[in-house]
Design a protein around this motif. Sequence first.
Motif, PDB file in Angstrom:
ATOM      1  N   ARG A  46       0.858  -1.189   0.000  1.00  0.00           N
ATOM      2  CA  ARG A  46       0.000   0.000   0.000  1.00  0.00           C
ATOM      3  C   ARG A  46       0.889   1.231   0.000  1.00  0.00           C
ATOM      4  O   ARG A  46       1.767   1.390   0.836  1.00  0.00           O
ATOM      5  N   ASP A  67      -4.657   6.759  -1.133  1.00  0.00           N
ATOM      6  CA  ASP A  67      -3.887   5.519  -1.112  1.00  0.00           C
ATOM      7  C   ASP A  67      -3.962   4.806  -2.450  1.00  0.00           C
ATOM      8  O   ASP A  67      -4.947   4.905  -3.179  1.00  0.00           O
ATOM      9  N   TYR A  89      -3.003   0.835  -3.878  1.00  0.00           N
ATOM     10  CA  TYR A  89      -2.535  -0.515  -3.598  1.00  0.00           C
ATOM     11  C   TYR A  89      -1.811  -1.036  -4.827  1.00  0.00           C
ATOM     12  O   TYR A  89      -2.335  -0.946  -5.939  1.00  0.00           O
ATOM     13  N   THR A  97      -7.111   0.704  -7.369  1.00  0.00           N
ATOM     14  CA  THR A  97      -7.695   1.952  -6.881  1.00  0.00           C
ATOM     15  C   THR A  97      -9.145   2.054  -7.348  1.00  0.00           C
ATOM     16  O   THR A  97      -9.545   1.408  -8.317  1.00  0.00           O
ATOM     17  N   SER A 139     -11.922  -0.984  -3.506  1.00  0.00           N
ATOM     18  CA  SER A 139     -10.501  -1.338  -3.634  1.00  0.00           C
ATOM     19  C   SER A 139      -9.944  -1.987  -2.375  1.00  0.00           C
ATOM     20  O   SER A 139      -9.154  -2.921  -2.457  1.00  0.00           O
ATOM     21  N   SER A 140     -10.341  -1.515  -1.218  1.00  0.00           N
ATOM     22  CA  SER A 140      -9.853  -2.106   0.031  1.00  0.00           C
ATOM     23  C   SER A 140     -10.324  -3.542   0.179  1.00  0.00           C
ATOM     24  O   SER A 140      -9.567  -4.413   0.633  1.00  0.00           O
ATOM     25  N   ASP A 141     -11.556  -3.830  -0.230  1.00  0.00           N
ATOM     26  CA  ASP A 141     -12.069  -5.202  -0.158  1.00  0.00           C
ATOM     27  C   ASP A 141     -11.335  -6.116  -1.138  1.00  0.00           C
ATOM     28  O   ASP A 141     -10.999  -7.258  -0.818  1.00  0.00           O
ATOM     29  N   TYR A 158      -8.303  -5.660  -2.249  1.00  0.00           N
ATOM     30  CA  TYR A 158      -6.950  -5.817  -1.707  1.00  0.00           C
ATOM     31  C   TYR A 158      -6.923  -6.862  -0.593  1.00  0.00           C
ATOM     32  O   TYR A 158      -5.984  -7.659  -0.499  1.00  0.00           O
ATOM     33  N   ALA A 159      -7.953  -6.892   0.234  1.00  0.00           N
ATOM     34  CA  ALA A 159      -8.014  -7.834   1.357  1.00  0.00           C
ATOM     35  C   ALA A 159      -8.095  -9.287   0.898  1.00  0.00           C
ATOM     36  O   ALA A 159      -7.625 -10.180   1.599  1.00  0.00           O
TER      37      ALA A 159
END
Length: 118
Positions: free
Chosen positions: A38, A51, A53, A70, A80-82, A84-85
């Motif tokens: 990140r 941010d 990723y 992104t 995007s965070s989901d 990335y997870a």
Amino acid sequence: MKKYLYIAIAVVVFFFICWIFPKVNRRTVTATVNKTERIRGSVKQGEQHNDKYLIYALDANNKPHTFQNTDTWIWFKFNSSDVYAEIQDGKKYDFSIVGFRIPFLSMYPNIISVSKPE
């Protein structure tokens, strides 16, 4: 006078195509993830972080790929965070991507969706 109007329209159309084309050329790359990272963008006081990723991967031919993950309004992707997870080092994925790698602009293809290959 008409000549200048046509030139101005051509320039605007050219820049629009240069801006939109990397965002609409969707394709799929199957690759194994080596590393995820990140990158925290700089922010001014009171603003949200910008941010990015980054996903580093190798395809079946050992060709390296770097993707960014992104949010994008053009593809209505806001998770995007989901995404990335769910990406894990050492696992193989089908990455649906848009865009190109342009090193001198620090641009990477953007991940639209991720799935495990069948």
